[in-house]
Scaffold this motif. Structure first.
Motif, mmCIF file in Angstrom:
data_model
loop_
_atom_site.group_PDB
_atom_site.id
_atom_site.type_symbol
_atom_site.label_atom_id
_atom_site.label_comp_id
_atom_site.label_asym_id
_atom_site.label_seq_id
_atom_site.Cartn_x
_atom_site.Cartn_y
_atom_site.Cartn_z
ATOM 1 N N UNK A 296 36.631 -1.064 44.124
ATOM 2 C CA UNK A 296 37.997 -0.943 44.646
ATOM 3 C C UNK A 296 38.100 0.216 45.629
ATOM 4 N N UNK A 297 38.813 -0.027 46.701
ATOM 5 C CA UNK A 297 39.226 1.021 47.623
ATOM 6 C C UNK A 297 40.742 0.920 47.726
ATOM 7 N N UNK A 298 41.439 2.036 47.520
ATOM 8 C CA UNK A 298 42.887 1.945 47.480
ATOM 9 C C UNK A 298 43.582 3.194 47.961
ATOM 10 N N UNK A 299 44.872 3.059 48.134
ATOM 11 C CA UNK A 299 45.721 4.167 48.569
ATOM 12 C C UNK A 299 47.069 4.031 47.865
ATOM 13 N N UNK A 300 47.660 5.168 47.512
ATOM 14 C CA UNK A 300 49.031 5.194 46.998
ATOM 15 C C UNK A 300 49.686 6.484 47.469
ATOM 16 N N UNK A 301 50.977 6.375 47.791
ATOM 17 C CA UNK A 301 51.660 7.561 48.274
ATOM 18 C C UNK A 301 53.160 7.391 48.277
ATOM 19 N N UNK A 302 53.842 8.484 48.496
ATOM 20 C CA UNK A 302 55.293 8.526 48.572
ATOM 21 C C UNK A 302 55.668 8.930 49.993
ATOM 22 N N UNK A 303 56.513 8.120 50.639
ATOM 23 C CA UNK A 303 56.917 8.346 52.011
ATOM 24 C C UNK A 303 58.319 8.971 52.022
ATOM 25 N N UNK A 304 58.410 10.155 52.596
ATOM 26 C CA UNK A 304 59.689 10.847 52.761
ATOM 27 C C UNK A 304 60.458 10.975 51.450
ATOM 28 N N UNK A 305 59.756 11.031 50.355
ATOM 29 C CA UNK A 305 60.359 11.172 49.026
ATOM 30 C C UNK A 305 61.368 10.062 48.712
ATOM 31 N N UNK A 306 61.223 8.917 49.395
ATOM 32 C CA UNK A 306 62.178 7.830 49.211
ATOM 33 C C UNK A 306 61.511 6.498 48.876
ATOM 34 N N UNK A 307 60.270 6.328 49.272
ATOM 35 C CA UNK A 307 59.608 5.028 49.084
ATOM 36 C C UNK A 307 58.176 5.245 48.615
ATOM 37 N N UNK A 308 57.740 4.371 47.712
ATOM 38 C CA UNK A 308 56.362 4.390 47.231
ATOM 39 C C UNK A 308 55.613 3.220 47.843
ATOM 40 N N UNK A 309 54.426 3.496 48.351
ATOM 41 C CA UNK A 309 53.625 2.461 48.981
ATOM 42 C C UNK A 309 52.212 2.517 48.403
ATOM 43 N N UNK A 310 51.628 1.348 48.212
ATOM 44 C CA UNK A 310 50.263 1.298 47.695
ATOM 45 C C UNK A 310 49.560 0.086 48.260
ATOM 46 N N UNK A 311 48.254 0.187 48.367
ATOM 47 C CA UNK A 311 47.430 -0.915 48.862
ATOM 48 C C UNK A 311 46.041 -0.770 48.258
ATOM 49 N N UNK A 312 45.393 -1.891 48.025
ATOM 50 C CA UNK A 312 44.062 -1.857 47.421
ATOM 51 C C UNK A 312 43.285 -3.098 47.820
ATOM 52 N N UNK A 313 41.981 -2.930 47.908
ATOM 53 C CA UNK A 313 41.052 -4.028 48.164
ATOM 54 C C UNK A 313 40.063 -4.051 47.008
ATOM 55 N N UNK A 314 39.908 -5.235 46.407
ATOM 56 C CA UNK A 314 39.006 -5.393 45.267
ATOM 57 C C UNK A 314 37.856 -6.337 45.621
ATOM 58 N N UNK A 315 36.720 -6.088 44.988
ATOM 59 C CA UNK A 315 35.608 -7.040 45.038
ATOM 60 C C UNK A 315 35.004 -7.082 43.645
ATOM 61 N N UNK A 316 35.086 -8.237 42.998
ATOM 62 C CA UNK A 316 34.632 -8.376 41.616
ATOM 63 C C UNK A 316 33.442 -9.313 41.522
#
Length: 346
Positions: A296-316
């Motif tokens: 897995x390669x992924x990212x998660x974060x909070x934008x301007x303390x108002x929105x949460x965003x996340x994304x991930x790529x999996x290979x199983x």
């Protein structure tokens, strides 16, 4: 519908009582024929809805030292309706219940847990029949006892060590798997979260398990590298391996299913003449565990303390997957019992 009532009796004791139930109508089923070369009719069984009542009780105790806590819990739930399995759909009969009880103790990061589950039910298959022409009946009883512990310690300012383990005992009484009635399993784990710097963390750990149904110990490693360019943003790359042990039914299923053949598919003169013959459904006690390695390669974060965003790529990658599959066939040299045509016509 659901409801609960919770109250703190004093500064040490509290309780919560909850209960409710749900009901759902049956889903619609397709009719007519399946679009294959034989135009096979859809199985003529009627979907069933489900009704599921439940009741729970929880009691909490906080020790005067402020660090120790004990939670007692228990409850019972019922169900009825359809479940789908490798040998067809089963209609769970009214009166099928599962009860549980648990005790959880904690002292800071140290945790000791115990729970038991008791399952008691009965179901009838809607498509599969036994050699006497009756729907296959599945009577199942299961008692599970599980003990678990875990703890977290720090070493210096850069290492957080988590460790623990569990032991589980299962007692079975399954009408479809009469050759075995118990199973033991257990394992332990350790993990180190390493603070390499303010921006980088490295998690490395593993778990070792032993099941009665698997010959060798099973090792499940995992590692994750995290990069935090800011407190609200994390990039991660991870690799882990997990497994699924074969179930008691996978290992010890032992029943016979009657299959029906329209002899008109072989000889048009016999169209409409049905022949019933048994098909053995037998488990394999030499199965290995099903394994999955995940990247897995992924990212998660909070934008301007108002929105949460996340994304991930999996290979199983899955190995030694466990399925119900055909492993043998009747042949001209060994036709099924009471085969009405010449053996060569098979």
């Amino acid at each position: 519908i659901a409801g609960s009532w919770a109250q703190a009796v004093n500064d040490r004791w509290a309780y919560k009582v909850s209960g409710g139930g749900s009901t759902q109508d049956a889903f619609a089923r397709p009719t007519g024929t399946i679009p294959n070369s034989f135009n096979t009719p859809y199985p003529a069984f009627k979907n069933q809805g489900t009704t599921q009542p439940k009741f729970d009780l929880r009691v909490d105790y906080d020790h005067p030292d402020g660090r120790q806590k004990v939670v007692f819990g228990g409850g019972v739930a019922g169900t009825e309706g359809l479940i789908h399995t490798g040998i067809g759909p089963f209609d769970m009969q009214s009166g099928t219940t599962m009860a549980y009880a648990k005790v959880n103790y904690s002292r800071g990061p140290l945790k000791l847990n115990f729970f038991t589950n008791v399952l008691d039910g009965e179901a009838n298959n809607l498509l599969a029949f036994d050699i006497n022409g009756n729907p296959i009946k599945f009577i199942f009883k299961n008692k599970t006892y599980d003990f678990e512990f875990g703890n977290v310690v720090t070493i210096g300012t850069r290492n957080v060590i988590s460790y623990g383990g569990n032991y589980r005992r299962n007692n079975f009484d399954l009408s479809l798997a009469p050759r075995q009635n118990d199973r033991n399993e257990g394992g332990f784990y350790i993990q180190d979260e390493i603070f390499l710097s303010e921006q980088f963390r490295w998690i490395v750990g593993g778990r070792v398990d032993k099941f009665d149904s698997v010959e060798d110990w099973v090792f499940s490693p995992r590692t994750t590298l995290m990069f935090k360019p800011a407190a609200d943003h994390t990039f991660r790359a991870s690799v882990n391996r997990a497994f699924r042990a074969p179930s008691l039914v996978n290992n010890y299923l032992d029943t016979a299913i009657v299959n029906q053949l329209n002899l008109g598919l072989i000889n048009p003169l016999l169209n409409g003449v049905n022949y019933n013959f048994p098909v053995a459904a037998v488990g394999n006690d030499a199965l290995k565990q099903e394994e999955m390695t995940a990247y897995e390669i992924g990212y998660s974060g909070v934008i301007a303390k108002r929105a949460t965003i996340s994304a991930a790529v999996y290979y199983n990658i899955v190995k030694t997957a466990i399925f119900f599959r055909q492993v043998a066939s009747y042949r001209a040299s060994a036709p099924p019992p009471r085969w009405p045509l010449p053996p060569a016509v098979l």
